[in-house]
Design a protein around this motif. Structure first.
Motif, PDB file in Angstrom:
ATOM      1  N   GLN A 115       0.183   7.592  -1.279  1.00  0.00           N
ATOM      2  CA  GLN A 115      -0.022   6.432  -0.419  1.00  0.00           C
ATOM      3  C   GLN A 115       0.150   6.753   1.064  1.00  0.00           C
ATOM      4  OE1 GLN A 115       2.051   3.113  -2.136  1.00  0.00           O
ATOM      5  NE2 GLN A 115       1.030   1.584  -0.858  1.00  0.00           N
TER       6      GLN A 115
ATOM      7  N   LYS B 209      -8.872   0.997   8.249  1.00  0.00           N
ATOM      8  CA  LYS B 209      -9.374   1.755   7.103  1.00  0.00           C
ATOM      9  C   LYS B 209      -9.532   3.223   7.479  1.00  0.00           C
ATOM     10  CE  LYS B 209     -11.993  -2.076   5.024  1.00  0.00           C
ATOM     11  NZ  LYS B 209     -13.337  -2.540   4.596  1.00  0.00           N
TER      12      LYS B 209
ATOM     13  N   ARG C 259     -10.519   3.452   2.347  1.00  0.00           N
ATOM     14  CA  ARG C 259      -9.178   3.084   1.880  1.00  0.00           C
ATOM     15  C   ARG C 259      -8.510   2.202   2.938  1.00  0.00           C
ATOM     16  NH1 ARG C 259      -9.109   6.366  -3.126  1.00  0.00           N
ATOM     17  NH2 ARG C 259     -10.689   7.962  -2.667  1.00  0.00           N
ATOM     18  N   ARG C 260      -7.989   1.072   2.493  1.00  0.00           N
ATOM     19  CA  ARG C 260      -7.379   0.117   3.404  1.00  0.00           C
ATOM     20  C   ARG C 260      -5.986   0.591   3.831  1.00  0.00           C
ATOM     21  NH1 ARG C 260      -4.831  -4.787   2.524  1.00  0.00           N
ATOM     22  NH2 ARG C 260      -5.166  -4.565   0.273  1.00  0.00           N
ATOM     23  N   VAL C 261      -5.676   0.367   5.097  1.00  0.00           N
ATOM     24  CA  VAL C 261      -4.399   0.791   5.674  1.00  0.00           C
ATOM     25  C   VAL C 261      -3.413  -0.369   5.672  1.00  0.00           C
ATOM     26  CG1 VAL C 261      -3.270   1.534   7.823  1.00  0.00           C
ATOM     27  CG2 VAL C 261      -5.431   2.593   7.093  1.00  0.00           C
TER      28      VAL C 261
ATOM     29  N   LYS D 157       0.362   4.586   6.134  1.00  0.00           N
ATOM     30  CA  LYS D 157       0.583   4.149   4.762  1.00  0.00           C
ATOM     31  C   LYS D 157      -0.627   3.364   4.292  1.00  0.00           C
ATOM     32  CE  LYS D 157       3.823   1.886   1.623  1.00  0.00           C
ATOM     33  NZ  LYS D 157       5.071   1.089   1.468  1.00  0.00           N
ATOM     34  N   LEU D 158      -1.164   3.750   3.140  1.00  0.00           N
ATOM     35  CA  LEU D 158      -2.317   3.073   2.574  1.00  0.00           C
ATOM     36  C   LEU D 158      -1.881   1.865   1.765  1.00  0.00           C
ATOM     37  CD1 LEU D 158      -4.206   6.255   1.342  1.00  0.00           C
ATOM     38  CD2 LEU D 158      -4.507   5.046   3.519  1.00  0.00           C
TER      39      LEU D 158
END
Length: 282
Positions: free
Chosen positions: A67, A84, A92-94, A137-138
């Motif tokens: 993550q 992202k 991938r969303r942040v 961090k994702l």
């Protein structure tokens, strides 16, 4: 920085060129190669390093935990939030960003001074005393890519590092032009560490007479990209591309030529900070 004295006569360029955005177009150039070796020798498939992260528009990072992404702090948007990143061809969303407390953005007066005169010795001193590192961090763990392992020991002069990046390219004889197209083929190259400081390690782009068979250097737009060191049969993440030193006038110099020096964030120096942030105990 050890050995930084001679560098003060040159100019420092962050690999995303934030200091020159007022005067020059932003670029995203990648691996700069030997002029006497075919470019095809440097190109590799994405499977060469699946943990490579594409930051928005320009710059890279590296997936170091399911993550968590690590990157150079100056790759982060100067305005607005990082929402992202791209990993293994997927967006991938942040969730949040943690910037090292020792990171400092370049003051506007230094930027204007360098753009007006081409002289940026003050920028060398400023950048080399900053902690150019951040963790992202994702929102969800990545399950389709194995995170890269960080090399926590200290790299030494003479060690060989592997460089990974994508985008436009050039060669050491001609350099490359600012404004070249970004993000094309993934490439890798190698170089030999020439100096090590607590925060940084640096390498010089040697010409053919003293170069490695696939000698190369990272270029503008590859900030936050990985430099890897081989330990037994593994390539471990030892650093992140951050800035380079250019001889001559900043606005007229040709970037990516032989003898130019690139400096990378030395992750061994930040191992405790990285572990603390990821574990929730900074």
């Amino acid at each position: 920085m050890s050995g930084v004295g001679p560098l003060l006569e040159s100019h420092v360029i962050r690999l995303l060129l934030p200091a020159l955005l007022l005067a020059l177009p932003a670029t995203a150039d990648a691996i700069v190669i030997r002029h006497d070796v075919d470019d095809a020798e440097y190109r590799v498939p994405s499977s060469e390093f699946p943990a490579l992260v594409d930051m928005p528009k320009s710059g890279h990072g590296v997936l170091v935990a399911p993550q968590w992404v690590i990157t150079a702090a100056h790759t982060l948007p100067r305005r607005g939030k990082l929402r992202k990143v791209g990993i293994n061809g997927k967006s991938r969303r942040v969730e949040r960003v943690v910037i090292h407390e020792g990171y400092r953005t370049l003051p506007q007066e230094l930027i204007h001074q360098a753009a007006a005169t081409g002289e940026s010795g003050a920028m060398v001193s400023f950048v080399s005393s900053s902690d150019d590192i951040a963790l992202v961090k994702l929102a969800r763990p990545v399950t389709d890519v194995t995170p890269a392992a960080i090399y926590e020991e200290g790299v030494q002069p003479g060690e060989i590092v592997k460089l990974i990046g994508k985008g436009a390219t050039g060669n050491g004889a001609a350099g490359y032009r600012l404004g070249a197209p970004s993000r094309t083929e993934l490439r890798r190259a190698y170089n030999e560490i020439s100096r090590v400081d607590d925060r940084w390690f640096c390498y010089r782009f040697d010409g053919p007479s003293s170069a490695l068979p696939l000698e190369g250097a990272l270029g503008n737009g590859d900030s936050g990209g990985p430099t890897l060191v081989q330990v037994e049969d593994q390539w471990l993440l030892s650093g992140l591309a951050s800035w380079k030193v250019i001889d001559g006038h900043m606005l007229t110099a040709r970037y990516g030529r032989y003898d130019q020096v690139t400096c990378n964030v030395r992750l061994g120096h930040y191992a405790d900070w990285i572990r603390g942030v990821i574990s929730g105990q900074p």
